[in-house]
Design a protein around this motif. Structure first.
Motif, PDB file in Angstrom:
ATOM      1  N   PRO A  65       0.835  -1.209   0.000  1.00 33.78           N
ATOM      2  CA  PRO A  65       0.000   0.000   0.000  1.00 33.78           C
ATOM      3  C   PRO A  65       0.866   1.255   0.000  1.00 33.78           C
ATOM      4  O   PRO A  65       2.090   1.194   0.226  1.00 33.78           O
ATOM      5  CB  PRO A  65      -0.779  -0.131   1.306  1.00 33.78           C
ATOM      6  CG  PRO A  65       0.141  -0.901   2.202  1.00 33.78           C
ATOM      7  CD  PRO A  65       0.885  -1.858   1.316  1.00 33.78           C
ATOM      8  N   ASN A  66       0.217   2.390  -0.248  1.00 30.98           N
ATOM      9  CA  ASN A  66       0.896   3.693  -0.199  1.00 30.98           C
ATOM     10  C   ASN A  66       2.099   3.740  -1.143  1.00 30.98           C
ATOM     11  O   ASN A  66       3.121   4.331  -0.830  1.00 30.98           O
ATOM     12  CB  ASN A  66       1.325   4.011   1.238  1.00 30.98           C
ATOM     13  CG  ASN A  66       1.613   5.490   1.433  1.00 30.98           C
ATOM     14  OD1 ASN A  66       1.101   6.338   0.702  1.00 30.98           O
ATOM     15  ND2 ASN A  66       2.449   5.812   2.405  1.00 30.98           N
ATOM     16  N   HIS A  67       1.961   3.136  -2.304  1.00 32.73           N
ATOM     17  CA  HIS A  67       3.006   3.149  -3.327  1.00 32.73           C
ATOM     18  C   HIS A  67       2.496   3.925  -4.538  1.00 32.73           C
ATOM     19  O   HIS A  67       1.515   3.511  -5.169  1.00 32.73           O
ATOM     20  CB  HIS A  67       3.390   1.729  -3.734  1.00 32.73           C
ATOM     21  CG  HIS A  67       4.470   1.135  -2.890  1.00 32.73           C
ATOM     22  ND1 HIS A  67       4.336   0.981  -1.528  1.00 32.73           N
ATOM     23  CD2 HIS A  67       5.719   0.680  -3.217  1.00 32.73           C
ATOM     24  CE1 HIS A  67       5.447   0.437  -1.047  1.00 32.73           C
ATOM     25  NE2 HIS A  67       6.300   0.257  -2.042  1.00 32.73           N
ATOM     26  N   ILE A  68       3.159   5.006  -4.851  1.00 32.12           N
ATOM     27  CA  ILE A  68       2.753   5.872  -5.964  1.00 32.12           C
ATOM     28  C   ILE A  68       3.672   5.613  -7.147  1.00 32.12           C
ATOM     29  O   ILE A  68       4.884   5.834  -7.067  1.00 32.12           O
ATOM     30  CB  ILE A  68       2.792   7.350  -5.551  1.00 32.12           C
ATOM     31  CG1 ILE A  68       1.830   7.583  -4.380  1.00 32.12           C
ATOM     32  CG2 ILE A  68       2.425   8.253  -6.737  1.00 32.12           C
ATOM     33  CD1 ILE A  68       1.907   8.975  -3.780  1.00 32.12           C
ATOM     34  N   LEU A  69       3.090   5.129  -8.231  1.00 31.30           N
ATOM     35  CA  LEU A  69       3.863   4.776  -9.421  1.00 31.30           C
ATOM     36  C   LEU A  69       4.258   6.039 -10.194  1.00 31.30           C
ATOM     37  O   LEU A  69       3.425   6.883 -10.495  1.00 31.30           O
ATOM     38  CB  LEU A  69       3.049   3.854 -10.325  1.00 31.30           C
ATOM     39  CG  LEU A  69       3.756   3.322 -11.575  1.00 31.30           C
ATOM     40  CD1 LEU A  69       4.888   2.383 -11.193  1.00 31.30           C
ATOM     41  CD2 LEU A  69       2.760   2.625 -12.496  1.00 31.30           C
ATOM     42  N   ARG A  70       5.534   6.134 -10.543  1.00 36.98           N
ATOM     43  CA  ARG A  70       6.043   7.272 -11.317  1.00 36.98           C
ATOM     44  C   ARG A  70       6.361   6.902 -12.759  1.00 36.98           C
ATOM     45  O   ARG A  70       6.387   7.769 -13.628  1.00 36.98           O
ATOM     46  CB  ARG A  70       7.302   7.838 -10.648  1.00 36.98           C
ATOM     47  CG  ARG A  70       7.059   8.422  -9.261  1.00 36.98           C
ATOM     48  CD  ARG A  70       5.992   9.500  -9.284  1.00 36.98           C
ATOM     49  NE  ARG A  70       5.777  10.090  -7.958  1.00 36.98           N
ATOM     50  CZ  ARG A  70       4.798  10.933  -7.675  1.00 36.98           C
ATOM     51  NH1 ARG A  70       3.914  11.267  -8.613  1.00 36.98           N
ATOM     52  NH2 ARG A  70       4.667  11.424  -6.452  1.00 36.98           N
ATOM     53  N   GLY A  71       6.611   5.620 -12.988  1.00 37.96           N
ATOM     54  CA  GLY A  71       6.937   5.200 -14.342  1.00 37.96           C
ATOM     55  C   GLY A  71       7.215   3.716 -14.405  1.00 37.96           C
ATOM     56  O   GLY A  71       7.362   3.041 -13.388  1.00 37.96           O
ATOM     57  N   ALA A  72       7.263   3.216 -15.634  1.00 38.84           N
ATOM     58  CA  ALA A  72       7.575   1.807 -15.861  1.00 38.84           C
ATOM     59  C   ALA A  72       8.611   1.697 -16.962  1.00 38.84           C
ATOM     60  O   ALA A  72       8.553   2.395 -17.981  1.00 38.84           O
ATOM     61  CB  ALA A  72       6.318   1.030 -16.233  1.00 38.84           C
ATOM     62  N   ARG A  73       9.587   0.829 -16.720  1.00 36.51           N
ATOM     63  CA  ARG A  73      10.549   0.459 -17.738  1.00 36.51           C
ATOM     64  C   ARG A  73      10.412  -1.038 -17.975  1.00 36.51           C
ATOM     65  O   ARG A  73       9.722  -1.728 -17.229  1.00 36.51           O
ATOM     66  CB  ARG A  73      11.971   0.807 -17.304  1.00 36.51           C
ATOM     67  CG  ARG A  73      12.236   2.300 -17.192  1.00 36.51           C
ATOM     68  CD  ARG A  73      13.725   2.579 -17.056  1.00 36.51           C
ATOM     69  NE  ARG A  73      14.213   2.264 -15.718  1.00 36.51           N
ATOM     70  CZ  ARG A  73      14.479   3.181 -14.790  1.00 36.51           C
ATOM     71  NH1 ARG A  73      14.296   4.464 -15.049  1.00 36.51           N
ATOM     72  NH2 ARG A  73      14.937   2.806 -13.603  1.00 36.51           N
ATOM     73  N   LYS A  74      11.067  -1.546 -18.981  1.00 40.91           N
ATOM     74  CA  LYS A  74      11.015  -2.971 -19.222  1.00 40.91           C
ATOM     75  C   LYS A  74      11.558  -3.708 -18.004  1.00 40.91           C
ATOM     76  O   LYS A  74      12.693  -3.486 -17.586  1.00 40.91           O
ATOM     77  CB  LYS A  74      11.819  -3.335 -20.459  1.00 40.91           C
ATOM     78  CG  LYS A  74      11.693  -4.801 -20.839  1.00 40.91           C
ATOM     79  CD  LYS A  74      12.450  -5.110 -22.114  1.00 40.91           C
ATOM     80  CE  LYS A  74      12.280  -6.585 -22.494  1.00 40.91           C
ATOM     81  NZ  LYS A  74      13.006  -6.917 -23.745  1.00 40.91           N
ATOM     82  N   SER A  75      10.696  -4.495 -17.377  1.00 46.18           N
ATOM     83  CA  SER A  75      11.056  -5.330 -16.220  1.00 46.18           C
ATOM     84  C   SER A  75      11.259  -4.556 -14.926  1.00 46.18           C
ATOM     85  O   SER A  75      11.713  -5.125 -13.934  1.00 46.18           O
ATOM     86  CB  SER A  75      12.324  -6.157 -16.515  1.00 46.18           C
ATOM     87  OG  SER A  75      12.141  -6.961 -17.661  1.00 46.18           O
ATOM     88  N   GLU A  76      10.888  -3.253 -14.902  1.00 43.41           N
ATOM     89  CA  GLU A  76      11.114  -2.475 -13.674  1.00 43.41           C
ATOM     90  C   GLU A  76      10.023  -1.417 -13.475  1.00 43.41           C
ATOM     91  O   GLU A  76       9.685  -0.675 -14.393  1.00 43.41           O
ATOM     92  CB  GLU A  76      12.479  -1.793 -13.730  1.00 43.41           C
ATOM     93  CG  GLU A  76      12.869  -1.110 -12.423  1.00 43.41           C
ATOM     94  CD  GLU A  76      14.259  -0.495 -12.497  1.00 43.41           C
ATOM     95  OE1 GLU A  76      15.122  -0.909 -11.696  1.00 43.41           O
ATOM     96  OE2 GLU A  76      14.481   0.406 -13.343  1.00 43.41           O
ATOM     97  N   LEU A  77       9.486  -1.372 -12.263  1.00 48.47           N
ATOM     98  CA  LEU A  77       8.518  -0.351 -11.866  1.00 48.47           C
ATOM     99  C   LEU A  77       9.220   0.678 -10.992  1.00 48.47           C
ATOM    100  O   LEU A  77      10.020   0.326 -10.124  1.00 48.47           O
ATOM    101  CB  LEU A  77       7.365  -0.990 -11.087  1.00 48.47           C
ATOM    102  CG  LEU A  77       6.499  -1.988 -11.845  1.00 48.47           C
ATOM    103  CD1 LEU A  77       5.562  -2.717 -10.891  1.00 48.47           C
ATOM    104  CD2 LEU A  77       5.698  -1.287 -12.936  1.00 48.47           C
ATOM    105  N   ILE A  78       8.862   1.948 -11.208  1.00 49.93           N
ATOM    106  CA  ILE A  78       9.519   3.036 -10.484  1.00 49.93           C
ATOM    107  C   ILE A  78       8.494   3.715  -9.578  1.00 49.93           C
ATOM    108  O   ILE A  78       7.520   4.315 -10.052  1.00 49.93           O
ATOM    109  CB  ILE A  78      10.117   4.067 -11.452  1.00 49.93           C
ATOM    110  CG1 ILE A  78      11.048   3.377 -12.454  1.00 49.93           C
ATOM    111  CG2 ILE A  78      10.859   5.163 -10.679  1.00 49.93           C
ATOM    112  CD1 ILE A  78      11.328   4.201 -13.683  1.00 49.93           C
ATOM    113  N   PHE A  79       8.693   3.597  -8.268  1.00 51.25           N
ATOM    114  CA  PHE A  79       7.832   4.214  -7.265  1.00 51.25           C
ATOM    115  C   PHE A  79       8.632   5.247  -6.472  1.00 51.25           C
ATOM    116  O   PHE A  79       9.873   5.253  -6.503  1.00 51.25           O
ATOM    117  CB  PHE A  79       7.293   3.162  -6.292  1.00 51.25           C
ATOM    118  CG  PHE A  79       6.405   2.132  -6.920  1.00 51.25           C
ATOM    119  CD1 PHE A  79       5.041   2.342  -7.036  1.00 51.25           C
ATOM    120  CD2 PHE A  79       6.928   0.934  -7.385  1.00 51.25           C
ATOM    121  CE1 PHE A  79       4.213   1.384  -7.609  1.00 51.25           C
ATOM    122  CE2 PHE A  79       6.116  -0.036  -7.952  1.00 51.25           C
ATOM    123  CZ  PHE A  79       4.752   0.191  -8.071  1.00 51.25           C
TER     124      PHE A  79
END
Length: 383
Positions: A218-232
């Motif tokens: 919880p409380n995770h705000i997504l900033r972007g996605a790359r191939k095979s990686e999520l950026i929070f």
């Protein structure tokens, strides 16, 4: 000499719009004209896309044509709405301008997949028929380790759907005897599951996630996605398959007109559902109603259904210059499929102060069958 009839325009043919035009058709005299303006050629029963994404049914089973509506004195115009002029009571569409005397706006929400960089490029969403088919293909061919389901932003419709997805996905992978090799992670900006339903429901779903070994963040705000990686904001996470809830926003025709509030949605009277303009009502996902605790009324089909009946009746009462209006009291309910032929159920009053009053029934097979039978009943009842 007979009185001239009025034109009532219903904008949007989702759950709320379908219920509204039938209520109007049932109660209005024949001299009045009921117009349903919908861009899709078929009605989409949104809750069924979850089942399509997991291979339980075809996406075509979730779509129904509006052909039978003509027999009920409902004129269906298949058109894209480009602008709403609430002052002059005109709707501009791809099929031309439509004048109205009263209107019920049920345009739902639109998806902004590009809001989060990389989300559309690297992920799959089950919130559209095309997306549900892609999710099914991705799950069917999955042979790696990490599956991530992400809620990137709030609000979103069908609040239970992402949680049901991971519960049913857990079951599907266990049936295929590969669950022990796969990590399912769930990321959301919410502080608890389904916060508008209260802490009891949140704790119940959290415990089910823990029981099924679903890693809940919880409380995770997504900033972007790359191939095979999520950026929070909290860091990065690896994934092999990304399933996401698309960022929601009010339809452009609403955002660009005088009906829109500060957040782009349409503010309405909590009880009557009327907008700031006489004769114009808004319901469902495109409407915004604050409730206790700084939250907003959930965007869900059951909410739109209940509001549609009240708003349709109030349109008629306003046409008759009646003093009284019917009131929507904030009742809502939800089935949450938990896997293996079971579903939990909760219902309650979201307008209750100082917090929504919600009752929860534990996961059971009866609730599961009621949910699935209701989908069949919906098709029979309205189409």
């Amino acid at each position: 000499m007979p009185k001239a009839g009025k034109t009532i325009a219903v904008l949007g043919g989702g759950i709320g719009g379908v219920v509204a035009v039938h209520e109007l058709s049932k109660r209005l005299m024949r001299r009045h004209k009921i117009v349903l303006i919908e861009k899709r050629k078929t009605h989409l029963y949104q809750p069924a896309l979850l089942w399509s994404a997991l291979g339980f049914q075809k996406t075509s089973d979730a779509q129904m044509p509006y052909d039978s509506f003509a027999k009920k004195r409902i004129e269906v115009i298949n058109a894209e709405i480009s602008h709403i002029d609430p002052e002059n009571k005109i709707v501009k569409t791809s099929q031309g301008d439509i004048d109205f005397d009263s209107a019920l706006i049920a345009l739902g929400a639109e998806f902004n997949h590009e809001k989060i960089p990389g989300l559309k490029e690297f992920g799959n969403s089950f919130y559209t028929p095309e997306g549900a088919e892609k999710v099914y293909d991705a799950i069917s061919n999955f042979s790696e380790k990490n599956i991530a389901l992400v809620i990137p932003s709030l609000p979103f419709k069908c609040p239970a759907a992402p949680y049901e997805m991971v519960f049913l996905l857990d079951e599907l992978l266990k049936r295929k005897k590969i669950r022990d090799n796969i990590v399912i992670s769930f990321f959301t900006p919410e502080l608890q599951p389904m916060p508008a339903a209260g802490s009891q429901v949140g704790k119940f779903i959290s415990k089910f996630m823990e029981k099924k070994n679903i890693r809940y963040h919880p409380n995770h705000i997504l900033r972007g996605a790359r191939k095979s990686e999520l950026i929070f904001d909290a860091g990065t996470y690896a994934y092999d398959l990304l399933i996401y809830v698309p960022p929601h926003q009010a339809p452009k025709a609403i955002r660009d007109c005088k009906l829109a509030g500060e957040r782009g949605w349409i503010p309405v009277d909590q009880k009557t559902l009327r907008t700031n303009f006489p004769g114009i009502y808004a319901i469902g996902d495109c409407a915004e109603i604050p409730i206790a605790g700084g939250k907003f009324l959930p965007k869900a089909g059951v909410i739109a259904h209940g509001q549609a009946e009240i708003a349709a009746h109030n349109i008629i009462l306003e046409m008759l210059s009646a003093r009284d209006r019917e009131s929507y009291h904030g009742f809502g309910s939800c089935f949450v499929e938990t896997g293996w032929g079971n579903a939990a159920y909760f219902s309650g009053h979201f307008y209750h102060q100082p917090a929504p009053r919600v009752r929860l029934w534990n996961s059971n097979p009866v609730s599961y069958w009621i949910k699935h039978l209701f989908a069949k009943y919906w098709k029979w009842k309205w189409f």
